[in-house]
Scaffold this motif. Structure first.
Motif, PDB file in Angstrom:
ATOM      1  N   LEU A  22       0.846  -1.195   0.000  1.00 14.97           N
ATOM      2  CA  LEU A  22       0.000   0.000   0.000  1.00 14.97           C
ATOM      3  C   LEU A  22       0.875   1.236   0.000  1.00 14.97           C
ATOM      4  CD1 LEU A  22      -2.588  -1.012   2.762  1.00 14.97           C
ATOM      5  CD2 LEU A  22      -3.022  -0.850   0.290  1.00 14.97           C
ATOM      6  N   PRO A  23       0.351   2.333  -0.543  1.00 15.48           N
ATOM      7  CA  PRO A  23       1.090   3.594  -0.418  1.00 15.48           C
ATOM      8  C   PRO A  23       1.155   4.011   1.048  1.00 15.48           C
ATOM      9  CG  PRO A  23      -0.935   3.890  -1.754  1.00 15.48           C
ATOM     10  CD  PRO A  23      -0.909   2.480  -1.294  1.00 15.48           C
ATOM     11  N   GLY A  24       2.169   4.771   1.393  1.00  9.12           N
ATOM     12  CA  GLY A  24       2.408   5.152   2.782  1.00  9.12           C
ATOM     13  C   GLY A  24       1.280   5.938   3.442  1.00  9.12           C
ATOM     14  N   PHE A  25       0.414   6.545   2.655  1.00  8.28           N
ATOM     15  CA  PHE A  25      -0.655   7.353   3.253  1.00  8.28           C
ATOM     16  C   PHE A  25      -1.892   6.542   3.625  1.00  8.28           C
ATOM     17  CE2 PHE A  25      -0.950   7.763  -1.398  1.00  8.28           C
ATOM     18  CZ  PHE A  25      -2.241   7.306  -1.619  1.00  8.28           C
ATOM     19  N   VAL A  26      -1.807   5.206   3.493  1.00  6.63           N
ATOM     20  CA  VAL A  26      -2.940   4.358   3.889  1.00  6.63           C
ATOM     21  C   VAL A  26      -2.557   3.600   5.152  1.00  6.63           C
ATOM     22  CG1 VAL A  26      -4.485   2.490   3.198  1.00  6.63           C
ATOM     23  CG2 VAL A  26      -3.558   4.034   1.463  1.00  6.63           C
ATOM     24  N   PHE A  27      -3.438   3.626   6.147  1.00  4.03           N
ATOM     25  CA  PHE A  27      -3.171   2.873   7.360  1.00  4.03           C
ATOM     26  C   PHE A  27      -3.770   1.482   7.232  1.00  4.03           C
ATOM     27  CE2 PHE A  27      -4.157   1.344  11.604  1.00  4.03           C
ATOM     28  CZ  PHE A  27      -2.902   1.401  12.160  1.00  4.03           C
ATOM     29  N   PHE A  28      -2.986   0.465   7.575  1.00 10.19           N
ATOM     30  CA  PHE A  28      -3.502  -0.906   7.550  1.00 10.19           C
ATOM     31  C   PHE A  28      -2.803  -1.723   8.621  1.00 10.19           C
ATOM     32  CE2 PHE A  28      -3.321  -5.366   6.346  1.00 10.19           C
ATOM     33  CZ  PHE A  28      -4.666  -5.623   6.162  1.00 10.19           C
ATOM     34  N   SER A  29      -3.585  -2.489   9.364  1.00 15.95           N
ATOM     35  CA  SER A  29      -3.015  -3.347  10.394  1.00 15.95           C
ATOM     36  C   SER A  29      -3.449  -4.795  10.184  1.00 15.95           C
ATOM     37  CB  SER A  29      -3.489  -2.878  11.769  1.00 15.95           C
ATOM     38  OG  SER A  29      -3.323  -3.900  12.724  1.00 15.95           O
ATOM     39  N   THR A  67      -8.267 -14.593   2.400  1.00 16.22           N
ATOM     40  CA  THR A  67      -9.261 -13.557   2.109  1.00 16.22           C
ATOM     41  C   THR A  67      -8.607 -12.447   1.282  1.00 16.22           C
ATOM     42  OG1 THR A  67     -10.149 -13.962   4.330  1.00 16.22           O
ATOM     43  CG2 THR A  67     -10.981 -12.019   3.183  1.00 16.22           C
ATOM     44  N   CYS A  68      -7.386 -12.100   1.620  1.00 20.83           N
ATOM     45  CA  CYS A  68      -6.719 -10.975   0.955  1.00 20.83           C
ATOM     46  C   CYS A  68      -5.562 -11.390   0.053  1.00 20.83           C
ATOM     47  CB  CYS A  68      -6.212  -9.995   2.007  1.00 20.83           C
ATOM     48  SG  CYS A  68      -7.532  -9.336   3.045  1.00 20.83           S
ATOM     49  N   HIS A  69      -5.080 -12.628   0.174  1.00 24.35           N
ATOM     50  CA  HIS A  69      -3.905 -13.042  -0.608  1.00 24.35           C
ATOM     51  C   HIS A  69      -4.143 -14.268  -1.483  1.00 24.35           C
ATOM     52  CE1 HIS A  69      -1.692  -9.980   1.435  1.00 24.35           C
ATOM     53  NE2 HIS A  69      -1.804 -10.562   2.614  1.00 24.35           N
ATOM     54  N   ILE A  80      -6.263  -5.037  -3.475  1.00 25.56           N
ATOM     55  CA  ILE A  80      -6.171  -4.276  -2.219  1.00 25.56           C
ATOM     56  C   ILE A  80      -6.315  -2.781  -2.529  1.00 25.56           C
ATOM     57  CG2 ILE A  80      -4.892  -5.961  -0.829  1.00 25.56           C
ATOM     58  CD1 ILE A  80      -2.328  -4.192  -1.475  1.00 25.56           C
ATOM     59  N   ALA A  81      -7.092  -2.472  -3.584  1.00 27.16           N
ATOM     60  CA  ALA A  81      -7.345  -1.069  -3.905  1.00 27.16           C
ATOM     61  C   ALA A  81      -8.408  -0.528  -2.938  1.00 27.16           C
ATOM     62  CB  ALA A  81      -7.794  -0.938  -5.347  1.00 27.16           C
ATOM     63  N   MET A  82      -8.539   0.779  -2.913  1.00 28.26           N
ATOM     64  CA  MET A  82      -9.489   1.429  -2.008  1.00 28.26           C
ATOM     65  C   MET A  82     -10.882   0.811  -2.103  1.00 28.26           C
ATOM     66  SD  MET A  82      -9.907   5.436  -1.535  1.00 28.26           S
ATOM     67  CE  MET A  82     -11.371   6.170  -2.178  1.00 28.26           C
ATOM     68  N   GLY A  83     -11.349   0.559  -3.319  1.00 31.95           N
ATOM     69  CA  GLY A  83     -12.692  -0.001  -3.508  1.00 31.95           C
ATOM     70  C   GLY A  83     -12.829  -1.389  -2.884  1.00 31.95           C
ATOM     71  N   ASP A  84     -11.749  -2.178  -2.931  1.00 33.21           N
ATOM     72  CA  ASP A  84     -11.778  -3.529  -2.344  1.00 33.21           C
ATOM     73  C   ASP A  84     -11.905  -3.444  -0.826  1.00 33.21           C
ATOM     74  OD1 ASP A  84     -11.296  -4.847  -4.891  1.00 33.21           O
ATOM     75  OD2 ASP A  84      -9.245  -4.087  -4.727  1.00 33.21           O
ATOM     76  N   CYS A  85     -11.143  -2.546  -0.231  1.00 34.36           N
ATOM     77  CA  CYS A  85     -11.203  -2.367   1.226  1.00 34.36           C
ATOM     78  C   CYS A  85     -12.611  -1.917   1.617  1.00 34.36           C
ATOM     79  CB  CYS A  85     -10.216  -1.298   1.706  1.00 34.36           C
ATOM     80  SG  CYS A  85      -8.536  -1.442   1.081  1.00 34.36           S
ATOM     81  N   MET A  86     -13.127  -0.926   0.875  1.00 36.04           N
ATOM     82  CA  MET A  86     -14.419  -0.335   1.235  1.00 36.04           C
ATOM     83  C   MET A  86     -15.559  -1.329   1.097  1.00 36.04           C
ATOM     84  SD  MET A  86     -14.186   3.462  -0.334  1.00 36.04           S
ATOM     85  CE  MET A  86     -14.414   4.765   0.862  1.00 36.04           C
ATOM     86  N   GLU A  87     -15.442  -2.225   0.113  1.00 35.77           N
ATOM     87  CA  GLU A  87     -16.512  -3.195  -0.079  1.00 35.77           C
ATOM     88  C   GLU A  87     -16.646  -4.090   1.151  1.00 35.77           C
ATOM     89  OE1 GLU A  87     -16.186  -5.405  -3.785  1.00 35.77           O
ATOM     90  OE2 GLU A  87     -17.481  -6.946  -2.893  1.00 35.77           O
ATOM     91  N   CYS A  88     -15.519  -4.535   1.673  1.00 33.46           N
ATOM     92  CA  CYS A  88     -15.577  -5.410   2.852  1.00 33.46           C
ATOM     93  C   CYS A  88     -16.008  -4.609   4.084  1.00 33.46           C
ATOM     94  CB  CYS A  88     -14.225  -6.090   3.087  1.00 33.46           C
ATOM     95  SG  CYS A  88     -14.318  -7.425   4.278  1.00 33.46           S
ATOM     96  N   HIS A  89     -15.564  -3.380   4.174  1.00 35.38           N
ATOM     97  CA  HIS A  89     -15.991  -2.537   5.304  1.00 35.38           C
ATOM     98  C   HIS A  89     -17.507  -2.341   5.272  1.00 35.38           C
ATOM     99  CE1 HIS A  89     -12.020  -0.595   6.833  1.00 35.38           C
ATOM    100  NE2 HIS A  89     -11.882  -1.884   6.551  1.00 35.38           N
ATOM    101  N   ASN A 103     -19.267  -5.464   6.376  1.00 33.28           N
ATOM    102  CA  ASN A 103     -19.078  -5.789   7.791  1.00 33.28           C
ATOM    103  C   ASN A 103     -19.413  -4.628   8.717  1.00 33.28           C
ATOM    104  OD1 ASN A 103     -17.777  -8.625   8.049  1.00 33.28           O
ATOM    105  ND2 ASN A 103     -16.817  -7.677   6.272  1.00 33.28           N
ATOM    106  N   LYS A 104     -20.050  -3.615   8.166  1.00 31.75           N
ATOM    107  CA  LYS A 104     -20.463  -2.430   8.934  1.00 31.75           C
ATOM    108  C   LYS A 104     -19.295  -1.769   9.658  1.00 31.75           C
ATOM    109  CE  LYS A 104     -25.285  -3.697   9.294  1.00 31.75           C
ATOM    110  NZ  LYS A 104     -25.183  -4.803   8.286  1.00 31.75           N
ATOM    111  N   ALA A 105     -18.119  -1.829   9.030  1.00 30.34           N
ATOM    112  CA  ALA A 105     -16.970  -1.062   9.552  1.00 30.34           C
ATOM    113  C   ALA A 105     -17.011   0.301   8.855  1.00 30.34           C
ATOM    114  CB  ALA A 105     -15.662  -1.788   9.242  1.00 30.34           C
ATOM    115  N   SER A 106     -16.379   1.278   9.445  1.00 26.19           N
ATOM    116  CA  SER A 106     -16.446   2.647   8.926  1.00 26.19           C
ATOM    117  C   SER A 106     -15.808   2.777   7.546  1.00 26.19           C
ATOM    118  CB  SER A 106     -15.729   3.570   9.914  1.00 26.19           C
ATOM    119  OG  SER A 106     -15.568   4.847   9.333  1.00 26.19           O
TER     120      SER A 106
END
Ligand code: HEC
Ligand code: HEC
Ligand code: HEC
Ligand code: HEC
Ligand code: HEC
Length: 157
Positions: free
Chosen positions: A94-101, A114-116, A131-140, A143-146
């Motif tokens: 990911l680019p450095g401006f994205v937080f991921f844990s 799930t991701c790999h 792992i593009a923004m749209g992929d992250c957002m779809e799962c969020h 799963n009712k994550a923000s």
């Protein structure tokens, strides 16, 4: 020139996914089929963001003796002996401006695949799950994550 063959070759190469060429032809498939587990090489060390790539000493625990005459292992041994990390080409980054844990996502029950994808079936890895923004957002969303911009883009310490 037979254009039909050229076009066929083009579509075949587009259909066979290729990850980056790696400096050493390490295969997840052959190592996982020996019974090794992800965590033997990818530890989720505190604070838990990264999974990390194993150091050459991990590999040399076996390759000090296993296949030591193979050209690939000779190369590995040279990196090890000269204290240089293997310059593995990253597949998921990911680019450095994205937080991921990783820790957070493993805690909610997500699995490596799930991701790999099917890492254990691959000789050479490629980015088979997005792992593009749209992929992250779809799962969020599912799963009712923000999906607030600041959730993933906030400047954090
Ligand atoms: C929710 C999605 C997700 C899950 C689940 C996940 N990963 Fe990742 N993984 C990522 C993303 C996104 C990156 C890129 C991180 C970056 O560049 O900051 C990554 C990067 C990596 C890396 C590169 C090194 C690093 O630490 O950045 C490795 C190795 C890795 N993952 C292994 C695993 C393993 C092993 C598991 C299961 C235990 C796993 N991942 C589970 C999304 C995930
Ligand atoms: C638990 C022991 C073990 C560890 C740890 C291990 N390997 Fe291996 N590796 C093997 C064995 C056994 C083979 C032979 C597999 C075969 O031929 O089917 C092998 C084969 C290989 C080969 C293919 C060599 C050839 O020419 O056929 C490469 C390259 C390789 N390993 C790289 C690595 C790297 C890089 C690491 C560290 C990230 C690593 N291995 C860690 C046991 C191990
Ligand atoms: C013997 C050690 C070893 C084991 C076991 C292992 N890996 Fe890896 N992994 C590596 C090495 C070395 C790399 C860097 C080379 C590459 O990309 O193939 C890597 C790279 C990766 C990457 C790509 C990281 C990036 O962004 O470049 C992912 C994802 C990954 N591993 C997931 C897994 C998963 C999931 C498992 C368990 C199913 C696993 N690994 C088991 C050694 C290992
Ligand atoms: C498998 C579904 C799934 C995927 C894929 C996923 N997330 Fe998440 N993520 C969640 C869930 C669920 C939570 C809420 C966790 C909680 O509330 O404890 C979360 C929480 C987070 C958080 C806040 C928690 C923390 O660690 O600070 C961030 C940031 C985040 N995700 C970023 C990402 C990014 C970036 C990606 C894509 C690279 C991604 N997520 C992909 C399900 C996912
Ligand atoms: C769930 C995590 C997540 C959320 C929420 C999120 N982003 Fe992103 N964003 C990412 C990831 C991951 C990337 C980088 C990967 C990619 O898409 O290329 C990114 C990239 C970007 C980029 C750079 C795009 C580019 O083309 O380089 C911008 C701008 C951006 N996001 C803005 C936003 C805005 C505005 C919001 C709120 C509407 C938002 N993001 C919400 C994860 C997130």
């Amino acid at each position: 020139m037979d254009w039909a063959l050229v076009i066929l070759a083009f579509f075949q190469s587009a259909a066979a996914p290729q990850g980056p060429e790696q400096p050493i032809a390490y295969s997840h498939k052959s190592h996982l089929s020996m019974g090794l587990q992800c965590k033997n090489c990818h530890e989720n060390k505190d604070p838990g963001e990264a999974m990390g790539i194993p150091v050459t000493a991990k590999c040399m625990a076996c390759h000090q003796s296993v296949k030591k005459d193979s050209p690939q292992i000779t190369k590995l041994a040279e990196f090890h002996a000269s204290n240089r990390p293997v310059p593995w080409q990253r597949v998921y980054q990911l680019p450095g401006f994205v937080f991921f844990s990783h820790k957070t996502h493993l805690q909610i029950g997500a699995e490596c695949k799930t991701c790999h994808g099917e890492v254990a079936q691959r000789d050479r890895l490629f980015k088979e799950v997005g792992i593009a923004m749209g992929d992250c957002m779809e799962c969020h969303r599912k799963n009712k994550a923000s999906n607030d911009c600041m959730y993933c883009h906030e400047q954090r310490q």
